[in-house]
Design an enzyme around this catalytic site. Structure first.
Site, short mmCIF file in Angstrom:
data_model
loop_
_atom_site.label_atom_id
_atom_site.label_comp_id
_atom_site.label_asym_id
_atom_site.label_seq_id
_atom_site.Cartn_x
_atom_site.Cartn_y
_atom_site.Cartn_z
N LYS A 206 38.56 -24.44 -28.48
CA LYS A 206 39.04 -24.13 -29.83
C LYS A 206 40.48 -23.62 -29.76
O LYS A 206 41.36 -24.07 -30.47
CB LYS A 206 38.12 -23.09 -30.47
CG LYS A 206 38.58 -22.66 -31.83
CD LYS A 206 37.72 -21.55 -32.40
CE LYS A 206 38.38 -20.98 -33.64
NZ LYS A 206 37.71 -19.80 -34.15
N GLU A 212 39.81 -21.14 -17.81
CA GLU A 212 38.86 -21.98 -17.07
C GLU A 212 38.96 -23.44 -17.50
O GLU A 212 39.01 -24.35 -16.67
CB GLU A 212 37.42 -21.49 -17.32
CG GLU A 212 37.09 -20.12 -16.74
CD GLU A 212 37.32 -18.99 -17.74
OE1 GLU A 212 38.23 -19.12 -18.59
OE2 GLU A 212 36.62 -17.98 -17.64
N GLY A 267 33.71 -19.74 -32.13
CA GLY A 267 33.36 -20.46 -30.89
C GLY A 267 31.85 -20.62 -30.71
O GLY A 267 31.35 -21.70 -30.44
N ARG A 268 31.12 -19.52 -30.89
CA ARG A 268 29.67 -19.57 -30.64
C ARG A 268 28.91 -20.19 -31.80
O ARG A 268 27.68 -20.26 -31.78
CB ARG A 268 29.15 -18.18 -30.31
CG ARG A 268 29.49 -17.12 -31.33
CD ARG A 268 29.26 -15.71 -30.77
NE ARG A 268 29.78 -14.67 -31.63
CZ ARG A 268 31.04 -14.24 -31.64
NH1 ARG A 268 31.93 -14.80 -30.84
NH2 ARG A 268 31.41 -13.27 -32.44
N GLU A 353 27.52 -11.74 -28.15
CA GLU A 353 28.95 -11.77 -28.46
C GLU A 353 29.16 -11.40 -29.94
O GLU A 353 30.22 -10.90 -30.31
CB GLU A 353 29.55 -13.16 -28.15
CG GLU A 353 31.01 -13.09 -27.73
CD GLU A 353 31.61 -14.42 -27.31
OE1 GLU A 353 31.50 -15.40 -28.07
OE2 GLU A 353 32.22 -14.50 -26.23
N HIS A 384 5.29 -15.60 -13.61
CA HIS A 384 5.11 -15.31 -12.19
C HIS A 384 6.29 -14.53 -11.63
O HIS A 384 6.50 -14.49 -10.42
CB HIS A 384 4.88 -16.61 -11.42
CG HIS A 384 3.68 -17.34 -11.93
ND1 HIS A 384 2.40 -17.05 -11.50
CD2 HIS A 384 3.55 -18.28 -12.90
CE1 HIS A 384 1.54 -17.82 -12.17
NE2 HIS A 384 2.21 -18.57 -13.03
N LYS A 512 40.24 -10.83 -19.80
CA LYS A 512 41.11 -12.00 -19.64
C LYS A 512 42.51 -11.56 -19.21
O LYS A 512 43.11 -12.14 -18.31
CB LYS A 512 41.22 -12.77 -20.96
CG LYS A 512 39.97 -13.50 -21.38
CD LYS A 512 40.23 -14.31 -22.65
CE LYS A 512 38.96 -14.83 -23.26
NZ LYS A 512 39.12 -15.47 -24.55
O1 F6P Z 1 35.85 -15.61 -24.18
C1 F6P Z 1 35.00 -15.77 -25.24
C2 F6P Z 1 35.32 -16.99 -26.01
O2 F6P Z 1 36.38 -16.72 -26.82
C3 F6P Z 1 34.13 -17.48 -26.81
O3 F6P Z 1 33.97 -16.85 -28.02
C4 F6P Z 1 34.41 -18.93 -26.91
O4 F6P Z 1 33.27 -19.65 -27.26
C5 F6P Z 1 34.91 -19.23 -25.52
O5 F6P Z 1 35.65 -18.09 -25.17
C6 F6P Z 1 35.73 -20.48 -25.36
O6 F6P Z 1 36.88 -20.46 -26.16
P1 F6P Z 1 37.74 -21.75 -26.43
O7 F6P Z 1 36.89 -22.73 -27.15
O8 F6P Z 1 38.88 -21.27 -27.26
O9 F6P Z 1 38.20 -22.30 -25.10
#
Ligand code: F6P
Length: 549
Positions: A206, A212, A267-268, A353, A384, A512
């Site tokens: 987003k 990453e 995002g979520r 979150e 288990h 971050k």
């Molecule tokens: O670090 C948390 C977060 O901001 C989440 O809320 C989000 O889903 C994820 O990182 C990935 O963010 P992006 O879609 O901006 O890469």
């Protein structure tokens, strides 16, 4: 508005909790043959049995009174109407617009967002079709066979878990592989099994600034070029989903290959947007749309059903009951369906979150418990391992059992055993086993009295452990969409009760920033005194074995 904990409704619940604390569910079931019939709800293909909860009709009424008094309905309408309810980021919260099939406009800043939403859905449909039909070819003319979907958090969990949950609906045309972690092992493993000529990279971010995702995409780009692709060929092999179109184009993604999303999609909460492109590619557009339709049905249910019949409201208020009045620190999710094994991880981000917060919307310190720890895994495996603690450990861990009544291509015996374990666990949690019963069993086995007493203490199960059981006919796209939207709205209702902003996530930011500083330290660009002695020692140790070659 009165402070939450000083409100009359809260006080009533505190008094009721003291009464309920002394009661046992097994006695309620024994004295009321209608309990299960009275405490269930069915909507959008989901059947919820909530009779195995430590609630009486008085408690339920008081919980719903609290929901009304705290304005759940008004807050819900504000969300659906596009009001700026994410007040720390100044944004509307409109994942519901992404699955709005009502034909009605949704206005943000004076503009109807629906034309753009529908145009993006058309773009997803057309692209999915062109990949599946082989019309979209790689640069050497090969049809696309593999999709590597790169993203993390909400830009990963939704697509990964929905495609896994809907495995019986996966299309043969392409295979989708997900990469999230910046740990190079993952991307290396995935790419090493791919032929770059028939592979499409879908980069989902987003913000288009997540370390990453950017690094994994750079590695994929590097791999593509090293395998023989050229800069111009990238357009046939890389697409991106982002609300930051400028950054995506600067990164080198061709503008026509960018699928937009908007800042009013969290995002979520984004699997319903173009972040769901890998879902469409994996399952076909019709099945992706089926997910959206199920979520839309749940939105309508949430908007219109009275509290007593409203799935998200019931689940939310039961959660408030245990978290705030019984000290429950966590909530366990137990899907009894292998394909739905990822649901706990999905709800974990969604809930933790959203509601893992310390201050109210107005920034005041919160003096009561907020979001619980969400955890769990597929049944029967957990029985288990960790179920022991739920049965006999201290405290209350409310559980959600989830199970489809029908499963694809499965032997009846397996499914009957799965169901019996699911129902049996919920029953065991509720009724437990008394000392007297354990003692009697041991007596039947001929043990002497001292041994009976000694062992019966260990075998006694307190019971009175609450759970919900959620059943559905089968896990099709519609049902899964409804299920996920149900949990979204549950989390929303709890956020309203706790008076917090469920739609920001400032807590992840410091990590971050510091992570980037440490990276600079590792790469030798930062003065040593920037770090505390522990962090510096760790960096030094890392550098000793990772000296520049
Ligand atoms: O670090 C948390 C977060 O901001 C989440 O809320 C989000 O889903 C994820 O990182 C990935 O963010 P992006 O879609 O901006 O890469």
């Amino acid at each position: 508005m009165t402070t939450l904990t000083e409100s009359a409704q809260w006080q009533t619940l505190e008094s009721l909790a003291q009464l309920v604390e002394k009661e046992h569910m097994r006695d309620w079931f024994a004295s009321d043959a209608n309990r299960a019939a009275d405490m269930n709800v069915e909507a959008c293909g989901l059947f919820l049995d909530f009779s195995k909860n430590r609630v009486t009709k008085d408690v339920l009424k008081a919980l719903f009174d609290l929901a009304d008094a705290r304005g759940v309905a008004q807050h819900r309408d504000a969300m659906f109407n596009g009001d700026i309810i994410n007040n720390t980021e100044g944004r509307a919260v409109l994942h519901t617009a992404l699955r709005n099939f009502s034909g009605q406009p949704v206005i943000v800043d004076g503009e109807d967002v629906m034309p753009e939403v529908l145009a993006t859905l058309d773009k997803i449909e057309a692209f999915t079709h062109s990949v599946h039909s082989g019309e979209h070819k790689g640069y050497t003319g090969k049809a696309i066979k593999h999709i590597v979907a790169i993203g993390i958090g909400g830009s990963f969990l939704g697509p990964k878990i929905m495609t896994e949950a809907l495995k019986p609906y996966q299309q043969d045309a392409v295979k989708v592989h997900f990469v999230a972690n910046v740990d190079g092992c993952h991307i290396t493993d995935v790419l090493s099994a791919m032929d770059h000529e028939d592979t499409l990279i879908v980069m989902s971010s987003k913000s288009f600034s997540t370390q990453e995702t950017l690094q994994n995409t750079l590695t994929a780009k590097d791999w593509f070029l090293k395998q023989g692709g050229t800069q111009e060929d990238i357009a046939r092999h890389f697409v991106a989903v982002s609300s930051n179109v400028k950054a995506a184009t600067e990164f080198g993604i061709a503008e026509e290959n960018i699928f937009p999303m908007w800042d009013w999609v969290g995002g979520r909460y984004s699997l319903w947007s173009a972040i769901g492109l890998p879902i469409s590619l994996c399952l076909g557009f019709a099945n992706f749309k089926g997910l959206l339709e199920g979520a839309f049905a749940m939105d309508e249910h949430f908007k219109t059903a009275p509290n007593e019949q409203n799935l998200p409201v019931i689940l939310a208020m039961l959660g408030i009951w245990y978290r705030n009045f019984f000290g429950a620190q966590s909530h366990v999710m137990l899907p009894y369906y292998h394909y739905l094994r990822g649901l706990p991880a999905y709800v974990q981000q969604l809930d933790m979150e959203s509601n893992g917060k310390l201050v109210t919307q107005d920034g005041d310190a919160i003096g009561y418990e907020t979001g619980p720890i969400i955890w769990g895994s597929e049944g029967t495996n957990g029985q288990h391992s960790f179920h022991q603690l739920i049965h006999q450990g201290h405290g209350v861990i409310p559980a959600d059992f989830l199970m489809p009544l029908n499963v694809p291509n499965q032997d009846d015996t397996h499914h009957a055993m799965l169901a019996s374990n699911c129902f049996g666990q919920a029953q065991a949690l509720m009724q437990g086993k008394t000392f007297a019963d354990c003692y009697a069993d041991l007596a039947d086995k001929g043990l002497d009295e001292a041994e009976r007493k000694r062992l019966a203490q260990h075998k006694t199960m307190p019971g009175n452990k609450p759970s919900n059981t959620i059943l559905f006919e089968k896990l099709d796209p519609f049902t899964l969409g409804a299920l996920v939207a149900m949990y979204e709205h549950k989390v929303f209702v709890q956020g309203v009760i706790w008076q917090l902003n469920s739609f920001d996530q400032w807590g992840v930011e410091l990590g971050k920033v510091l992570g980037n500083q440490v990276l600079a330290g590792i790469q030798g660009n930062t003065e040593a005194e920037t770090f505390d002695s522990s962090t510096q020692n760790l960096i030094n140790r890392f550098k000793q074995t990772n000296a520049p070659k």
